[in-house]
Write a protein that holds these residues in place. Structure first.
Motif, short mmCIF file in Angstrom:
data_model
loop_
_atom_site.label_atom_id
_atom_site.label_comp_id
_atom_site.label_asym_id
_atom_site.label_seq_id
_atom_site.Cartn_x
_atom_site.Cartn_y
_atom_site.Cartn_z
N MET A 1 0.87 -1.05 -0.05
CA MET A 1 -0.14 -0.20 -0.25
C MET A 1 0.62 1.05 0.50
O MET A 1 0.66 2.76 -0.28
N HIS A 2 2.64 0.90 0.86
CA HIS A 2 2.94 2.02 0.67
C HIS A 2 3.38 2.40 -1.19
O HIS A 2 3.74 3.34 -1.14
N GLY A 3 3.55 1.91 -1.84
CA GLY A 3 3.88 1.97 -2.75
C GLY A 3 3.01 2.43 -3.61
O GLY A 3 3.47 3.03 -4.49
N LEU A 4 1.81 2.15 -3.73
CA LEU A 4 0.76 2.66 -4.34
C LEU A 4 0.65 3.82 -3.63
O LEU A 4 -0.01 4.80 -4.27
N HIS A 5 0.69 4.45 -2.64
CA HIS A 5 0.90 5.77 -1.69
C HIS A 5 1.51 6.92 -3.26
O HIS A 5 1.71 7.64 -3.52
N SER A 6 2.83 5.88 -3.07
CA SER A 6 4.29 6.68 -3.66
C SER A 6 3.99 6.92 -4.89
O SER A 6 4.41 7.93 -6.12
N MET A 7 3.15 5.87 -5.73
CA MET A 7 2.59 5.89 -7.03
C MET A 7 1.79 6.92 -7.27
O MET A 7 1.65 7.70 -8.08
N ASN A 8 0.79 7.10 -6.45
CA ASN A 8 -0.26 8.02 -6.94
C ASN A 8 -0.33 9.58 -6.91
O ASN A 8 -0.37 10.45 -7.02
N LYS A 35 10.35 15.04 -1.29
CA LYS A 35 10.38 13.85 -1.06
C LYS A 35 10.31 12.07 -0.76
O LYS A 35 10.42 12.23 -1.76
N SER A 36 8.88 11.89 -1.30
CA SER A 36 8.16 10.89 -1.78
C SER A 36 8.57 10.96 -3.24
O SER A 36 9.16 9.52 -3.54
N ILE A 37 8.71 11.92 -4.04
CA ILE A 37 9.19 11.34 -5.65
C ILE A 37 10.32 10.84 -4.89
O ILE A 37 11.13 9.68 -5.76
N SER A 38 10.99 11.45 -4.73
CA SER A 38 12.94 10.78 -4.29
C SER A 38 13.19 9.47 -3.62
O SER A 38 13.88 9.52 -4.19
N ARG A 39 12.70 9.35 -3.03
CA ARG A 39 12.72 8.23 -2.55
C ARG A 39 11.79 7.23 -3.71
O ARG A 39 12.70 6.39 -3.72
N LEU A 40 10.68 7.40 -4.28
CA LEU A 40 10.67 6.58 -4.93
C LEU A 40 11.67 6.22 -6.15
O LEU A 40 12.09 5.39 -7.24
N GLU A 41 12.15 7.79 -6.69
CA GLU A 41 13.16 7.64 -7.82
C GLU A 41 14.57 6.95 -6.80
O GLU A 41 14.94 5.60 -7.33
N ALA A 42 14.72 6.69 -5.71
CA ALA A 42 15.57 5.86 -5.18
C ALA A 42 15.65 4.42 -5.33
O ALA A 42 16.50 3.99 -5.39
N GLN A 43 14.29 4.34 -4.59
CA GLN A 43 14.12 2.74 -4.93
C GLN A 43 13.71 1.71 -6.29
O GLN A 43 14.40 0.55 -6.38
N LEU A 44 13.30 3.07 -7.32
CA LEU A 44 13.47 2.65 -8.60
C LEU A 44 14.43 2.85 -9.76
O LEU A 44 15.22 1.51 -10.22
N GLU A 60 12.25 9.92 -20.06
CA GLU A 60 11.35 9.37 -20.73
C GLU A 60 10.87 7.90 -19.90
O GLU A 60 9.74 6.91 -20.37
N GLU A 61 12.32 7.95 -19.06
CA GLU A 61 11.68 6.67 -17.87
C GLU A 61 9.97 6.40 -17.05
O GLU A 61 9.49 6.14 -16.76
#
Length: 297
Positions: A1-8, A35-44, A60-61
Motif C-alpha cells: 500500500m505504501h508503494g501505491l501511495h507513492s505511485m499516486n 521527498k516521496s518522489i525522491s524516495r521513489l526514484e531511489a527505490q526504482l 523517458e522513464e
C-alpha cells in the motif's frame, strides 16, 4: 500500500508538473511530495523527473512509469469498487457535459434519474470542447472520436446526417434535382461553438461548402431544426433530430442517395479515476439507450 501511495503522488505530480499543485490536490505539504518522489526514484534506481528552479518535465522513464502507474491504480480502484459495489445502490453526484442535442439526451437522462434517484446530476449542454480534467467533469458525451490519451472512452451509438427541408419549402422553391442545384436554394447552416467553423454538409466533395448559399447560421441544433420545419430552407441535421418529422411528413430528405454521412457518439472520462458505481451505471445506461431509430425510405 505504501508503494501505491507513492505511485499516486507521482501521478499527481506528473499530470500537474508541480509539487505545489500536487500537494494542494493531495492535502499534504509540497516538501512531503518532493521527498516521496525522491524516495521513489531511489527505490526504482531511475530519474523520473527533470527538475529545475523554473520547470519540471518527465524523463523517458517517467513517461513510461506514468502510463503503467495509471493502469495499476485503475486496476486497484476497480478491484475495490467491484468488492464493494454490490453492497450499495449507486448514489452521489455526477457532473456531465453533453452535446446540444436535448431532444435525444433529455429522455435518456430522465429515465436514468428515474432508475437512480439517489444520483444527482449537474448537466452542461454545450458543444464546445471542454477540458474534462481541468473543468472537473466526471464524463462527457461527444460526437467525435477520442484523441486525448488521458481519457478512457466507450462507443455509445451512431447517427446519420441528412439534408432535409419542409414540403412547404419545396412547394415554393422546388426540389433540388441534383447536388449542384443546392447552390440555388436557401441553406441553413450550423456553426461549431468550439471552432467557429460551419459544419460541412455531407456532399462527398461533389460541391465545395463555399458554393452553398448562407440563409442562416446558428450554433443551435434546435434552432436549425425549427427553421427547417417552418419552411425557411434546407438544413443538415442528424437523424435522431428529424426522425419524427420525417415519419409525419413535416420534413423530407434531400437527395438521400447522393448525400449522407455517419457519426458516432462516445462517452469519455478521466482514465486515472476508477469507475464509481454511479459513473458505471451512467455509461451502461447510455450504451443501452443511445441507439439510432430507423428512418423511412
Amino acid at each position: 500500500m505504501h508503494g501505491l501511495h507513492s505511485m499516486n503522488i507521482f501521478l499527481h505530480v506528473a499530470e500537474s508538473l508541480s509539487f505545489t499543485q500536487a500537494a494542494r490536490q493531495l492535502g499534504i505539504s509540497a516538501s512531503a511530495v518532493g521527498k516521496s518522489i525522491s524516495r521513489l526514484e531511489a527505490q526504482l534506481g531511475v530519474q523520473l523527473l527533470y527538475r529545475s528552479t523554473r520547470s519540471m518535465t518527465l524523463t523517458e522513464e517517467g513517461r513510461y512509469f506514468l502510463t503503467r502507474s495509471r493502469h495499476i491504480l485503475d486496476d486497484v480502484a476497480s478491484l475495490q469498487h467491484e468488492l464493494t459495489a454490490h453492497q450499495h445502490r449507486p448514489e452521489g453526484h455526477l457532473r456531465l457535459s453533453l452535446p446540444n442535442a436535448r431532444a435525444l439526451m433529455l429522455p435518456i437522462l430522465s429515465d436514468f434519474t428515474r432508475l437512480y434517484p439517489e444520483i444527482t446530476l449537474d448537466l452542461d449542454f454545450n458543444d464546445r470542447v471542454v477540458d474534462i480534467i481541468d473543468e472537473k467533469f466526471d464524463a462527457v458525451v461527444r460526437a467525435a472520436c477520442p484523441t486525448d490519451s488521458r481519457l478512457a472512452s466507450r462507443r455509445l451509438g451512431s447517427f446519420h446526417l441528412s439534408l432535409a427541408g419542409s414540403p412547404d419549402y419545396f412547394h415554393r422553391h422546388g426540389y433540388p434535382a441534383d447536388i449542384e442545384a443546392l447552390t440555388r436554394h436557401r441553406c441553413l447552416h450550423y456553426r461549431y461553438a468550439s471552432t467557429g467553423r460551419l459544419e460541412p454538409w455531407p456532399l462527398e466533395e461533389a460541391l465545395p461548402m463555399s458554393q452553398l448559399p448562407v440563409t442562416m447560421v446558428c450554433n443551435s441544433l434546435d434552432a436549425n431544426l425549427q427553421f427547417a420545419l417552418d419552411g425557411h430552407g434546407i438544413a443538415c441535421l442528424p437523424d435522431f433530430a428529424i426522425h419524427d418529422a420525417l415519419m409525419t411528413g413535416r420534413l423530407e430528405r434531400v437527395l438521400p442517395d447522393q448525400t449522407g454521412r455517419s457519426g458516432t457518439f462516445h462517452m469519455l472520462w478521466p482514465s486515472n479515476r476508477y469507475l464509481t458505481s454511479r459513473l458505471r451505471a451512467l455509461i451502461d445506461h447510455f450504451s443501452t439507450r443511445l441507439s439510432t431509430p430507423s428512418l423511412p425510405q
